[in-house]
Write a protein that holds these residues in place. Structure first.
Motif, mmCIF file in Angstrom:
data_model
loop_
_atom_site.group_PDB
_atom_site.id
_atom_site.type_symbol
_atom_site.label_atom_id
_atom_site.label_comp_id
_atom_site.label_asym_id
_atom_site.label_seq_id
_atom_site.Cartn_x
_atom_site.Cartn_y
_atom_site.Cartn_z
ATOM 1 N N ILE A 65 0.859 -1.188 0.000
ATOM 2 C CA ILE A 65 0.000 0.000 0.000
ATOM 3 C C ILE A 65 0.894 1.236 0.000
ATOM 4 N N ALA A 66 0.725 2.076 -1.017
ATOM 5 C CA ALA A 66 1.550 3.277 -1.162
ATOM 6 C C ALA A 66 1.489 4.128 0.095
ATOM 7 N N GLY A 67 2.653 4.574 0.535
ATOM 8 C CA GLY A 67 2.727 5.468 1.681
ATOM 9 C C GLY A 67 2.826 4.793 3.025
ATOM 10 N N ILE A 68 2.393 3.521 3.115
ATOM 11 C CA ILE A 68 2.434 2.859 4.421
ATOM 12 C C ILE A 68 3.102 1.493 4.400
ATOM 13 N N GLY A 69 3.337 0.928 3.234
ATOM 14 C CA GLY A 69 4.075 -0.336 3.156
ATOM 15 C C GLY A 69 3.192 -1.550 2.935
ATOM 16 N N ILE A 70 3.685 -2.669 3.403
ATOM 17 C CA ILE A 70 3.063 -3.965 3.131
ATOM 18 C C ILE A 70 2.204 -4.371 4.323
ATOM 19 N N THR A 99 -1.707 7.192 2.647
ATOM 20 C CA THR A 99 -1.825 6.486 1.371
ATOM 21 C C THR A 99 -2.598 7.297 0.346
ATOM 22 N N LEU A 100 -3.514 8.138 0.788
ATOM 23 C CA LEU A 100 -4.242 8.994 -0.156
ATOM 24 C C LEU A 100 -3.328 10.052 -0.766
ATOM 25 N N ALA A 103 2.555 8.601 -3.511
ATOM 26 C CA ALA A 103 2.720 8.144 -4.894
ATOM 27 C C ALA A 103 2.566 6.630 -4.902
ATOM 28 N N THR A 104 2.350 6.080 -6.072
ATOM 29 C CA THR A 104 2.180 4.638 -6.206
ATOM 30 C C THR A 104 3.425 3.905 -5.753
ATOM 31 N N LEU A 105 3.235 2.844 -4.985
ATOM 32 C CA LEU A 105 4.333 1.999 -4.526
ATOM 33 C C LEU A 105 4.934 1.279 -5.715
ATOM 34 N N VAL A 106 6.256 1.376 -5.870
ATOM 35 C CA VAL A 106 6.918 0.759 -7.006
ATOM 36 C C VAL A 106 7.519 -0.578 -6.624
ATOM 37 N N GLN A 107 8.147 -0.670 -5.464
ATOM 38 C CA GLN A 107 8.810 -1.900 -5.078
ATOM 39 C C GLN A 107 8.644 -2.094 -3.583
ATOM 40 N N GLY A 108 8.391 -3.317 -3.169
ATOM 41 C CA GLY A 108 8.286 -3.629 -1.761
ATOM 42 C C GLY A 108 9.088 -4.858 -1.433
ATOM 43 N N ALA A 109 9.536 -4.999 -0.195
ATOM 44 C CA ALA A 109 10.285 -6.179 0.227
ATOM 45 C C ALA A 109 9.315 -7.127 0.915
#
Length: 158
Positions: A65-70, A99-100, A103-109
């Protein structure tokens, strides 16, 4: 013969507001496989996701989730191309606001079986566009230095 059918409709009462985001993201299913999805809307307690292959009800997923992670979630309903899930740990109002605005999440671990996934890397023989540009600019500058040095040497000898 006439049959009377009666149905009682129950209003769906939500305790938190939902916000439309329509943002691309990546979801990991129970096996850890990445799946491209679109988060259609989000609230503090869950989200609605559009996918070509929605998971089954009660499946555990992880969603970026963009701005807050996984976040971990559980699927509570699905239909042809969308599904709804509830977060294992509810978001805060601040999380939703982040999240509002993000920016769009590009990569997450993402984690698989409790082990963090390694960040995506390039093969050793593949350079990115920025590195290629720096090599070209550096080679051109070095060539000019050699040329000017040779010109000074010739001028000195003459």
């Amino acid at each position: 013969m006439q049959t009377n059918i009666a149905a009682k409709l129950y209003p769906l009462q939500r305790t938190v507001d939902r916000f439309v985001v329509n943002r691309p993201s990546t979801m990991r299913d129970q096996e850890g496989a990445p799946i491209d999805v679109v988060i259609e809307d989000i609230s503090e307690t869950g989200c609605r996701i559009r996918s070509d292959a929605p998971p089954m009800i009660d499946d555990e997923i992880r969603i970026g989730i963009a701005g807050i992670g996984i976040r971990s979630a559980r699927v509570i309903w699905n239909d042809d191309r969308s599904f709804g899930c509830t977060f294992d740990d509810a978001l805060t109002a601040n999380d939703v606001a982040m999240t509002l605005e993000a920016a769009t999440l590009v990569q997450g671990a993402f984690e698989k079986n409790g082990i963090a996934a390694a960040p995506e890397t390039r093969p050793a023989d593949e350079l990115g566009p920025r590195a290629k540009l720096l090599i070209i600019v550096g080679a051109a500058a070095f060539s000019w230095v050699l040329f000017l040095s040779a010109a000074k040497a010739i001028q000195f000898l003459v």
